[in-house]
Motif scaffolding. Sequence first.
Motif, mmCIF file in Angstrom:
data_model
loop_
_atom_site.group_PDB
_atom_site.id
_atom_site.type_symbol
_atom_site.label_atom_id
_atom_site.label_comp_id
_atom_site.label_asym_id
_atom_site.label_seq_id
_atom_site.Cartn_x
_atom_site.Cartn_y
_atom_site.Cartn_z
ATOM 1 N N HIS A 940 0.852 -1.183 0.000
ATOM 2 C CA HIS A 940 0.000 0.000 0.000
ATOM 3 C C HIS A 940 0.894 1.242 0.000
ATOM 4 C CE1 HIS A 940 -2.677 2.983 2.215
ATOM 5 N NE2 HIS A 940 -3.298 2.753 1.067
ATOM 6 N N PRO A 941 0.786 2.113 -0.993
ATOM 7 C CA PRO A 941 1.748 3.223 -1.149
ATOM 8 C C PRO A 941 1.898 4.094 0.084
ATOM 9 C CG PRO A 941 0.382 3.008 -3.113
ATOM 10 C CD PRO A 941 -0.191 2.080 -2.100
ATOM 11 N N GLU A 942 0.785 4.562 0.651
ATOM 12 C CA GLU A 942 0.879 5.452 1.809
ATOM 13 C C GLU A 942 1.476 4.723 3.017
ATOM 14 O OE1 GLU A 942 -1.728 5.126 -0.089
ATOM 15 O OE2 GLU A 942 -2.212 7.097 -0.911
ATOM 16 N N SER A 943 1.114 3.447 3.172
ATOM 17 C CA SER A 943 1.658 2.668 4.291
ATOM 18 C C SER A 943 3.158 2.475 4.130
ATOM 19 C CB SER A 943 0.947 1.314 4.375
ATOM 20 O OG SER A 943 -0.441 1.483 4.560
ATOM 21 N N ARG A 944 3.603 2.229 2.903
ATOM 22 C CA ARG A 944 5.045 2.091 2.656
ATOM 23 C C ARG A 944 5.773 3.405 2.958
ATOM 24 N NH1 ARG A 944 7.153 1.699 -1.909
ATOM 25 N NH2 ARG A 944 8.995 0.492 -1.293
ATOM 26 N N THR A 945 5.151 4.518 2.580
ATOM 27 C CA THR A 945 5.773 5.818 2.824
ATOM 28 C C THR A 945 5.969 6.046 4.314
ATOM 29 O OG1 THR A 945 4.790 6.742 0.808
ATOM 30 C CG2 THR A 945 5.521 8.302 2.500
ATOM 31 N N VAL A 946 4.940 5.767 5.091
ATOM 32 C CA VAL A 946 5.036 5.923 6.545
ATOM 33 C C VAL A 946 6.109 5.002 7.109
ATOM 34 C CG1 VAL A 946 3.817 5.496 8.709
ATOM 35 C CG2 VAL A 946 2.689 6.762 6.879
ATOM 36 N N PRO A 968 -3.013 -3.191 13.192
ATOM 37 C CA PRO A 968 -2.839 -4.630 12.935
ATOM 38 C C PRO A 968 -3.323 -5.094 11.570
ATOM 39 C CG PRO A 968 -4.614 -4.241 14.519
ATOM 40 C CD PRO A 968 -3.923 -2.934 14.330
ATOM 41 N N SER A 969 -4.050 -4.266 10.837
ATOM 42 C CA SER A 969 -4.522 -4.676 9.512
ATOM 43 C C SER A 969 -3.413 -4.641 8.461
ATOM 44 C CB SER A 969 -5.669 -3.778 9.057
ATOM 45 O OG SER A 969 -5.228 -2.438 8.867
ATOM 46 N N GLY A 970 -2.267 -4.042 8.797
ATOM 47 C CA GLY A 970 -1.153 -3.989 7.859
ATOM 48 C C GLY A 970 -1.158 -2.773 6.961
ATOM 49 N N THR A 971 -2.117 -1.891 7.099
ATOM 50 C CA THR A 971 -2.146 -0.650 6.328
ATOM 51 C C THR A 971 -2.705 0.468 7.216
ATOM 52 O OG1 THR A 971 -4.418 -0.737 5.456
ATOM 53 C CG2 THR A 971 -2.749 -1.999 4.268
ATOM 54 N N ILE A 972 -2.566 1.699 6.695
ATOM 55 C CA ILE A 972 -3.150 2.847 7.411
ATOM 56 C C ILE A 972 -4.366 3.384 6.648
ATOM 57 C CG2 ILE A 972 -1.007 3.501 8.574
ATOM 58 C CD1 ILE A 972 -0.662 5.643 6.358
ATOM 59 N N LYS A 973 -4.959 2.556 5.793
ATOM 60 C CA LYS A 973 -6.101 3.019 4.998
ATOM 61 C C LYS A 973 -7.219 3.574 5.879
ATOM 62 C CE LYS A 973 -5.678 -0.141 1.025
ATOM 63 N NZ LYS A 973 -6.327 -1.263 0.322
ATOM 64 N N THR A 991 3.143 12.261 7.757
ATOM 65 C CA THR A 991 4.183 12.679 8.703
ATOM 66 C C THR A 991 3.688 12.568 10.134
ATOM 67 O OG1 THR A 991 5.112 14.195 7.057
ATOM 68 C CG2 THR A 991 5.715 14.568 9.358
ATOM 69 N N GLU A 992 2.423 12.926 10.364
ATOM 70 C CA GLU A 992 1.858 12.836 11.711
ATOM 71 C C GLU A 992 1.901 11.400 12.224
ATOM 72 O OE1 GLU A 992 -2.065 14.370 11.699
ATOM 73 O OE2 GLU A 992 -1.481 16.426 11.196
ATOM 74 N N ILE A 993 1.450 10.473 11.380
ATOM 75 C CA ILE A 993 1.406 9.065 11.802
ATOM 76 C C ILE A 993 2.820 8.555 12.062
ATOM 77 C CG2 ILE A 993 0.854 6.724 11.035
ATOM 78 C CD1 ILE A 993 -1.505 7.955 9.471
ATOM 79 N N ALA A 994 3.762 8.890 11.173
ATOM 80 C CA ALA A 994 5.141 8.441 11.362
ATOM 81 C C ALA A 994 5.733 8.995 12.647
ATOM 82 C CB ALA A 994 5.989 8.851 10.155
ATOM 83 N N GLN A 995 5.497 10.281 12.930
ATOM 84 C CA GLN A 995 6.046 10.893 14.138
ATOM 85 C C GLN A 995 5.442 10.281 15.397
ATOM 86 O OE1 GLN A 995 8.610 12.988 14.544
ATOM 87 N NE2 GLN A 995 8.939 12.702 12.337
ATOM 88 N N GLU A 996 4.165 9.906 15.327
ATOM 89 C CA GLU A 996 3.532 9.262 16.493
ATOM 90 C C GLU A 996 4.214 7.933 16.814
ATOM 91 O OE1 GLU A 996 -0.544 8.916 15.393
ATOM 92 O OE2 GLU A 996 -0.915 11.076 15.486
ATOM 93 N N ILE A 997 4.523 7.166 15.772
ATOM 94 C CA ILE A 997 5.187 5.880 15.996
ATOM 95 C C ILE A 997 6.608 6.098 16.517
ATOM 96 C CG2 ILE A 997 6.009 3.767 14.873
ATOM 97 C CD1 ILE A 997 2.989 3.871 15.106
#
Length: 1009
Positions: A940-946, A968-973, A991-997
């Motif tokens: 999933h493109p956006e999930s890979r980017t994150v 747990p679904s394997g994507t951030i859709k 960027t928000e999701i990545a920074q949270e992790i």
Amino acid sequence: MSLAKGLFRALNLPLESLSDLHAPDYAGAQNLQNVPLDAVLDSGGLIRFGIIQGDYSTPDPELYQAMLHKLQIGLVTLFRQPGHTLDISFHVDPSRSAEFLESHLAPYRQQAEKHGLDFGAIFDARVRDFPRHIAPEAVIIALRTDPSILLPNEQKRANAARTRRRAQARMGDWIRNGQDVTAVLPELRHIHDQAWNTLLKSLDTCGNVIMDEKSRNNGLRLDTLSIGQTIDWMRNVQRSGFPTLPVQAPLWKSALARPSLGSNGALTATAPRLGLSAIPEELEKRKEGIVQSAQGICFAPVVMSLGPVHSLPFADLLENLVKANIPARLNFRLMPGNSGGLGLKKLGAEMLFLTTKVTDNGNSLIKEAIHEMQRHANHDPVVLMRSVAVTWASGTNAKGESAEEQAQMQQQTLLRMIETWGNQEATTRCGDPVHTVLSSIPGLVEKMAAPVWPANLSDVLPLMPLDRPASPWNHGPFFLRDPLRKMLSVGHDLKTPIISFTGAPGNGKSMSMGLQLLSFLWDAGQAELPYISIIDVGYSSIEFIKAVRQALGEKAYLAQGFTLSLHGRTINPFDTPLGFRFPTANHLSFLKNLISIVCGETRERPILKLAEAITAAVNACYLSVADMGQGKPKLYQPGVDDQVDEAIAAYRIGIDKATSWWEITDALFAKGDLTMAGRAQRYAVPVFLDFISTCTSDKDLFAKYGDLKVENQMSLIPFINLSVNEAVRNWPVMAAPSTFDFGQARIISLDLAEVTQGQDDASIRQATAMYLLARFKTSQSFLFTKEDVETAILTPEYRTYHEKRAEQIKRDVKISVWDELHRTGGLPQIPDQIERDGREGRKSGLRILLGSQSFRDIPPTIQDILGAAYIMGLDGKEIQTVVERTGVDPILAAKAVDHCIGPGEKGAGALVYWKREDRRYTSLSYVIAGSVELWALTTHPESRTVKEMILKEVPYSDTLNLLSARYPSGTIKKELARRKGLATGGEDFLTEIAQEIIRMYQTSLLERR
């Protein structure tokens, strides 16, 4: 203390005397392993157990009814007269899913560790995540043959013979509750075997029917269990912490319980009766009919006192069991209608007494029903049925409820399910709860603690748990599930080693291929890490290579991923194995396909004698640079390869102006430096410029093919020459000696995204050529056989080396992956190469995985020989193709349109087809994966980017663990959709999701300190 237990203790008999299982029938074991399949009963009768794996193909309701009708006809002989009893039991235990998964995954976890692969996070996630997908289940049957099947005079003779055997055995009176080696009545063995074979054949062929003037092929797979497996399973389902399904290597061994004889023939020792072995725990009655084992498991029985008004499919009951998520076992016992003196009139009277729902005219209604059953008895025999169900619990749950309280609540849930299943009567009140609980285990007790009710066989069969999907394998490293949580283990041995994965983007095709490849890495029994060659367009293989490299740790060099470009590193299609002056047969076939693409040959535009001319030109080209015959080998030139120059100096290899690259190659090989010898050979073999030169100057080629014209215009040889010249200019990637070096890598991926753009004729021709070139390079190290050595012109030293190499390669697992096949536009050279590789693969152990967006993209010649197909999406236009090419049932294929719609809570829907040596299997299933591997392989493109943003600051394994815990679904859709619904403008969600992790990781580091 239960009444039964008190009585047995008063008589100084063990509780196990409830069971009439006596001893394994060693003398009757006639299989290859000499393992007893039958148990002798106290009466001298025999009993055999099996596990019904399920349907060969998921049937539609109409076909299933036809299967039951044919099965009824096949089983008539078992129920026409007394003597046979059939138990059919369904066992499901979601409470032990984690234990089941841990034991099932253990050999694959160990194999991964043996290869140096750290996949612990993936296996741990599967144990954690899979219980929501699967629940271990089994359908166990027991076929009993009693002495009553013999005629009275036959029984008399058989009993007299047994008395004589017992006297001759000189068994002492001191033997109590032990196995009597004389107990069996040999006269029953043939009858018992015949009955089992009738059952086996009836189940196997019940789906071979004609419907609407079309043949429908299906059946039910029944595997026979040894007595060791059966007793082991009976013991384990009564205890916690043990496998809940029959296992291949049981802990309980029947061989250890074999009676022994002294030197004079007298019996000196005897094993305990099987009844004692089958009931390992003391069972104690608690309040409200609950039975507790010594380990604290509480069992709660339910008795079916009167059969259903309507015969509903077992799937209706199972669907409710899945929703309730409770463990349960249901045992159905079927006996002939005139068994044990139980006539229908007597049964009618008992039913009037037992039921609480008889109206004023109930007596006449029951008489009418009995008369109706008797009227159909000739072709639809009357059977007597008893049925018991049980549920259980252990330990205290999260709510603080004891095992006894949980069992009581589950008992009420199970009771309501059974009562609403066809409107039948059931009760939790029973004479002896201990006896009732043991009655739920098939074949364990002679007398089932449940009332009997008669019915025609046709009314009983729909209630049986037969309609479950079967996998061709009992064990396997790749996993699917059915809609009702049965796990299907998938192995890798197929009739033909070609597997296809098709589906539109987003339907789970790439993920499923990645999971299949992971399963090859940890499949049990492999001495070495498999060879894997991946040709891909895009980033799905990139993620796979990253995951494998991370798991390999210090040995990450064994997995390599590259991108192929027209103007980057080069691949010489004329490269040969070390020391080979000429190509192998498989290599020659590849060159013929590659050059025919260069020449523009298609199905619509065949070129007369092109294949023969190419073959002749290739052979002439190799001969022209060989150091034998009239060849002129290429001369060594210092400065071409610095590493080779340094090796020559280090080994003090003498050179002069006449030294050839072949001489350098041979000298380095003699020194044992195979790496430098391989580098030197790159400059000894032909390149396309040599091929052009051969086509220009070889007189024999012109003499043989000079008169042939291409489309009545240009002569064939000049046409080939011109086409190759143009290709060398346009595709410099294959115009020079190879500079691609994979080193010691065994897992190699080439991304062709840069060289497969466009859908015009020229682009498709280029894409096809690049696919073949990539296949050649990535599989060069393992597409090699002993026959290649035997037919080659080699020195003794090279021959010895390659014989050992070929033997090792033959033992290794080899996988060749061709993804995104639609890019090749259906040109014939691709299926020709795949088909040839497939034929060779059967002998050398090569598996081929094909991927594309539609099943129609798989070439028809390959569709016909597929060993397996995972269809992750299809439309109405594809149904006919799938049916014609694979033999999948047309109704099943039509259902797949709505089933194969991409990943969901149950997994990614797939229409699955397997072809084994024995028959075809098909199933509507779901591909399942743990949350860690979903994130490891996500496309999933956006999930890979994150993920990439997080990896800049967080280690790989921690990134996967944090992402899998949060999403747990394997994507951030879904998360993106949620945030977009709350957006106010100007947000950067990725960027928000990545920074949270990243903050989660930093917090965890502080907590560790």
